[in-house]
Design a protein around this motif. Structure first.
Motif, mmCIF file in Angstrom:
data_model
loop_
_atom_site.group_PDB
_atom_site.id
_atom_site.type_symbol
_atom_site.label_atom_id
_atom_site.label_comp_id
_atom_site.label_asym_id
_atom_site.label_seq_id
_atom_site.Cartn_x
_atom_site.Cartn_y
_atom_site.Cartn_z
ATOM 1 N N PRO A 87 50.076 33.472 -11.153
ATOM 2 C CA PRO A 87 51.329 33.717 -10.715
ATOM 3 C C PRO A 87 52.496 33.918 -11.985
ATOM 4 N N GLU A 88 52.217 33.307 -13.259
ATOM 5 C CA GLU A 88 53.197 33.584 -14.283
ATOM 6 C C GLU A 88 52.894 35.084 -14.768
ATOM 7 N N ASP A 89 51.880 35.689 -14.286
ATOM 8 C CA ASP A 89 51.667 37.105 -14.803
ATOM 9 C C ASP A 89 52.535 38.218 -13.831
ATOM 10 N N THR A 90 53.157 37.454 -12.951
ATOM 11 C CA THR A 90 54.048 38.416 -12.080
ATOM 12 C C THR A 90 55.363 39.012 -12.767
ATOM 13 N N ALA A 91 55.194 40.298 -12.969
ATOM 14 C CA ALA A 91 56.340 41.018 -13.691
ATOM 15 C C ALA A 91 56.147 42.485 -13.562
ATOM 16 N N VAL A 92 57.279 43.038 -14.035
ATOM 17 C CA VAL A 92 57.130 44.633 -14.083
ATOM 18 C C VAL A 92 56.350 44.879 -15.271
ATOM 19 N N TYR A 93 55.360 45.767 -15.219
ATOM 20 C CA TYR A 93 54.406 45.863 -16.325
ATOM 21 C C TYR A 93 54.959 47.574 -16.936
ATOM 22 N N HIS A 94 55.249 47.873 -18.145
ATOM 23 C CA HIS A 94 55.611 49.062 -18.781
ATOM 24 C C HIS A 94 54.587 49.330 -19.926
ATOM 25 N N CYS A 95 54.212 50.650 -19.836
ATOM 26 C CA CYS A 95 53.299 51.185 -20.637
ATOM 27 C C CYS A 95 54.225 52.108 -21.908
ATOM 28 N N ASN A 96 53.868 52.073 -23.132
ATOM 29 C CA ASN A 96 54.606 52.424 -24.205
ATOM 30 C C ASN A 96 53.521 53.048 -25.066
ATOM 31 N N ALA A 97 54.205 54.259 -25.589
ATOM 32 C CA ALA A 97 53.357 55.122 -26.460
ATOM 33 C C ALA A 97 54.109 55.267 -27.823
ATOM 34 N N GLN A 98 53.759 54.709 -28.942
ATOM 35 C CA GLN A 98 54.504 54.706 -30.090
ATOM 36 C C GLN A 98 53.782 54.981 -31.262
ATOM 37 N N ARG A 99 54.712 55.952 -32.004
ATOM 38 C CA ARG A 99 54.277 56.320 -33.454
ATOM 39 C C ARG A 99 55.455 56.768 -34.313
ATOM 40 N N LEU A 100 55.604 56.415 -35.383
ATOM 41 C CA LEU A 100 56.620 56.431 -36.403
ATOM 42 C C LEU A 100 57.677 57.583 -35.873
ATOM 43 N N GLY A 101 58.645 57.216 -35.328
ATOM 44 C CA GLY A 101 59.987 58.103 -34.911
ATOM 45 C C GLY A 101 59.641 58.653 -33.437
ATOM 46 N N SER A 102 58.626 58.220 -32.774
ATOM 47 C CA SER A 102 58.347 58.376 -31.284
ATOM 48 C C SER A 102 58.108 57.251 -30.642
ATOM 49 N N ASN A 104 57.757 56.175 -26.602
ATOM 50 C CA ASN A 104 58.126 56.707 -25.149
ATOM 51 C C ASN A 104 57.554 55.611 -24.241
ATOM 52 N N TRP A 105 58.157 55.769 -23.090
ATOM 53 C CA TRP A 105 57.896 54.521 -22.049
ATOM 54 C C TRP A 105 57.442 55.319 -20.707
ATOM 55 N N GLY A 106 56.515 54.425 -19.989
ATOM 56 C CA GLY A 106 56.211 54.766 -18.707
ATOM 57 C C GLY A 106 57.372 54.221 -17.690
ATOM 58 N N GLN A 107 57.168 54.571 -16.416
ATOM 59 C CA GLN A 107 58.243 54.375 -15.297
ATOM 60 C C GLN A 107 58.219 52.788 -14.940
ATOM 61 N N GLY A 108 57.021 52.140 -15.235
ATOM 62 C CA GLY A 108 57.140 50.456 -14.868
ATOM 63 C C GLY A 108 56.423 50.470 -13.615
ATOM 64 N N THR A 109 55.379 49.490 -13.371
ATOM 65 C CA THR A 109 54.849 49.107 -12.371
ATOM 66 C C THR A 109 54.749 47.753 -11.821
ATOM 67 N N GLN A 110 55.043 47.480 -10.877
ATOM 68 C CA GLN A 110 55.192 45.941 -10.192
ATOM 69 C C GLN A 110 53.919 45.277 -10.271
ATOM 70 N N VAL A 111 53.671 44.117 -10.631
ATOM 71 C CA VAL A 111 52.367 43.261 -10.506
ATOM 72 C C VAL A 111 52.660 42.109 -10.003
ATOM 73 N N THR A 112 52.324 41.610 -8.879
ATOM 74 C CA THR A 112 52.873 40.200 -8.187
ATOM 75 C C THR A 112 51.446 39.347 -7.913
ATOM 76 N N VAL A 113 51.429 38.391 -8.302
ATOM 77 C CA VAL A 113 50.265 37.369 -8.246
ATOM 78 C C VAL A 113 50.824 36.337 -7.291
ATOM 79 N N SER A 114 50.263 36.183 -6.221
ATOM 80 C CA SER A 114 50.630 35.185 -5.265
ATOM 81 C C SER A 114 49.602 33.946 -5.455
ATOM 82 N N SER A 115 50.280 33.010 -5.290
ATOM 83 C CA SER A 115 49.806 31.298 -5.391
ATOM 84 C C SER A 115 49.026 31.195 -4.171
#
Length: 115
Positions: A87-102, A104-115
């Motif tokens: 359940p503590e993994d429940t969050a909005v997850y964002h992907c990131n692509a990074q390089r020096l000076g760049s 970039n983020w994804g739009q985010g996706t919800q992950v919900t873990v029910s107990s």
């Protein structure tokens, strides 16, 4: 123009598994560090896992042994395999692509873990 598109996520019971995907376009994917961040309600965004251009990986302590980050440079895609979800993994997850000076983020996706 760089575009980062996420897929996957959703609702799962405790102990279940999910896989997140992140496809980036408009960049030289193999040269970027790919990372997954998450943000739970009322909490700061935290780095969950990353993989660099040499395939060196990092995991935050709470997900070690449960999550696996990987990349397929031929598909310009990074993955986050999440097993034994809690359940503590429940969050909005964002992907990131990074390089020096760049950065970039994804739009985010919800992950919900029910107990």
């Amino acid at each position: 123009q760089v575009h980062v598109e996420q897929s996957g996520g959703g609702l799962v019971q405790t102990g279940g598994s999910l896989r997140l995907s992140c496809t980036a376009s408009g960049l030289t994917f193999s040269g970027y560090t790919m990372a997954w961040f998450r943000q739970a309600p009322g909490k700061e965004r935290e780095l969950v896992a990353s993989i660099d251009w040499r395939d060196s990986t990092y995991y935050t302590a709470s997900v070690k042994g449960r999550f696996t980050i990987s990349r397929d440079n031929a598909k310009n895609t990074a993955y986050l395999q999440m097993n034994n979800l809690k359940p503590e993994d429940t969050a909005v997850y964002h992907c990131n692509a990074q390089r020096l000076g760049s950065d970039n983020w994804g739009q985010g996706t919800q992950v919900t873990v029910s107990s």
